[in-house]
Motif scaffolding. Structure first.
Motif, mmCIF file in Angstrom:
data_model
loop_
_atom_site.group_PDB
_atom_site.id
_atom_site.type_symbol
_atom_site.label_atom_id
_atom_site.label_comp_id
_atom_site.label_asym_id
_atom_site.label_seq_id
_atom_site.Cartn_x
_atom_site.Cartn_y
_atom_site.Cartn_z
ATOM 1 N N SER A 1 3.278 9.216 -0.580
ATOM 2 C CA SER A 1 3.513 8.594 -1.882
ATOM 3 C C SER A 1 2.281 8.711 -2.770
ATOM 4 C CB SER A 1 3.896 7.126 -1.678
ATOM 5 O OG SER A 1 3.996 6.459 -2.907
ATOM 6 N N ALA A 2 1.123 8.433 -2.205
ATOM 7 C CA ALA A 2 -0.122 8.532 -2.972
ATOM 8 C C ALA A 2 -0.373 9.971 -3.417
ATOM 9 C CB ALA A 2 -1.297 8.018 -2.138
ATOM 10 N N GLU B 1 8.701 10.437 -6.935
ATOM 11 C CA GLU B 1 7.646 9.422 -7.057
ATOM 12 C C GLU B 1 7.505 8.962 -8.509
ATOM 13 O OE1 GLU B 1 4.960 6.735 -5.624
ATOM 14 O OE2 GLU B 1 6.221 8.071 -4.447
ATOM 15 N N ALA C 1 0.838 -1.197 0.000
ATOM 16 C CA ALA C 1 0.000 0.000 0.000
ATOM 17 C C ALA C 1 0.872 1.245 0.000
ATOM 18 C CB ALA C 1 -0.902 -0.008 1.231
ATOM 19 N N ALA C 2 0.413 2.259 -0.711
ATOM 20 C CA ALA C 2 1.147 3.513 -0.782
ATOM 21 C C ALA C 2 0.941 4.296 0.512
ATOM 22 C CB ALA C 2 0.661 4.324 -1.970
ATOM 23 N N GLY D 1 2.024 10.761 -6.238
ATOM 24 C CA GLY D 1 1.581 10.072 -7.452
ATOM 25 C C GLY D 1 0.414 10.780 -8.102
ATOM 26 N N GLU D 2 -0.540 11.216 -7.303
ATOM 27 C CA GLU D 2 -1.700 11.948 -7.836
ATOM 28 C C GLU D 2 -1.265 13.291 -8.432
ATOM 29 O OE1 GLU D 2 -5.813 12.721 -8.695
ATOM 30 O OE2 GLU D 2 -4.655 10.897 -8.348
ATOM 31 N N SER E 1 0.501 7.923 2.509
ATOM 32 C CA SER E 1 -0.240 9.132 2.127
ATOM 33 C C SER E 1 0.640 10.049 1.285
ATOM 34 C CB SER E 1 -0.734 9.873 3.364
ATOM 35 O OG SER E 1 -1.743 9.122 4.007
ATOM 36 N N HIS F 1 -3.313 1.966 -10.547
ATOM 37 C CA HIS F 1 -3.967 0.908 -9.784
ATOM 38 C C HIS F 1 -2.889 -0.014 -9.237
ATOM 39 C CE1 HIS F 1 -3.325 -1.542 -13.389
ATOM 40 N NE2 HIS F 1 -3.781 -0.504 -14.060
ATOM 41 N N ARG G 1 -4.206 12.436 3.487
ATOM 42 C CA ARG G 1 -3.881 12.639 2.065
ATOM 43 C C ARG G 1 -3.877 14.118 1.719
ATOM 44 N NH1 ARG G 1 -5.207 9.168 -2.390
ATOM 45 N NH2 ARG G 1 -4.806 7.533 -0.895
#
Length: 181
Positions: free
Chosen positions: A7-8, A124, A2-3, A11-12, A5, A41, A109
């Motif tokens: 990292s996510a 990232e 799982a990424a 990425g976004e 927060s 995903h 996030r």
């Protein structure tokens, strides 16, 4: 795995930076009925373009080139720029829209988006490209053989330099065949 927060969030922000980098051609293509998508995903990323065959290829290649240029870092705007502020606002709005599903993770996030830097987003993107081990291209519709071969060749030319070499004894990817590998 799982990424985190952070990292996510990075990425976004990278995804939105890439989409922003191709906003002009994507907007023009949308007027002709072409839609683009870049999503992530658990198994990787999806770059998709749908619409008329003559317009899909160039836009898909523009999206891929923007995502791949300098392993993704070229699309990332500077920290203090209006572009980065816009990307962060868009990312924050997306998280807020998912708040009921994300729960407390939404606040983490959003905080990670606020704290993210251009260098973190570039890192990232580079980590993503280091993790890529292959690609698949699906063409459906009324593509001529020449158009499909040109699109396959364009995707291959963009991605092959970033992929790790094949294992010893494995056949190297052939250029221009248009066949799935």
């Amino acid at each position: 795995p799982a990424a985190t927060s952070a990292s996510a969030a990075c990425g976004e922000l990278w995804k939105l930076s890439v989409l922003q980098a191709i906003a002009e051609p994507a907007s023009l293509a949308a007027r002709c009925g072409v839609k683009v998508e870049l999503s992530f995903h658990a198994r990787g990323a999806r770059l998709a373009a749908t619409g008329g065959a003559s317009r899909v290829g160039p836009l898909l290649l523009a999206l891929l080139a923007s995502a791949a240029e300098e392993k993704g870092s070229a699309a990332v705007p500077p920290d203090a720029s209006l572009e980065m502020a816009a990307v962060k606002r868009s990312a924050t709005a997306s998280v807020r829209a998912l708040r009921s599903r994300l729960g407390a993770a939404a606040d983490r996030r959003i905080a990670a988006i606020d704290e993210a830097s251009a260098s973190g987003v570039r890192s990232e993107a580079a980590a993503f490209w280091r993790s890529v081990r292959g690609a698949q291209l699906l063409l459906a519709g009324s593509f001529s053989r020449a158009d499909s071969d040109a699109l396959v060749d364009g995707v291959r030319r963009t991605l092959l330099p970033m992929l790790p070499p094949p294992p010893a004894g494995a056949p190297a990817a052939s250029a221009g065949t248009g066949e799935a590998e």
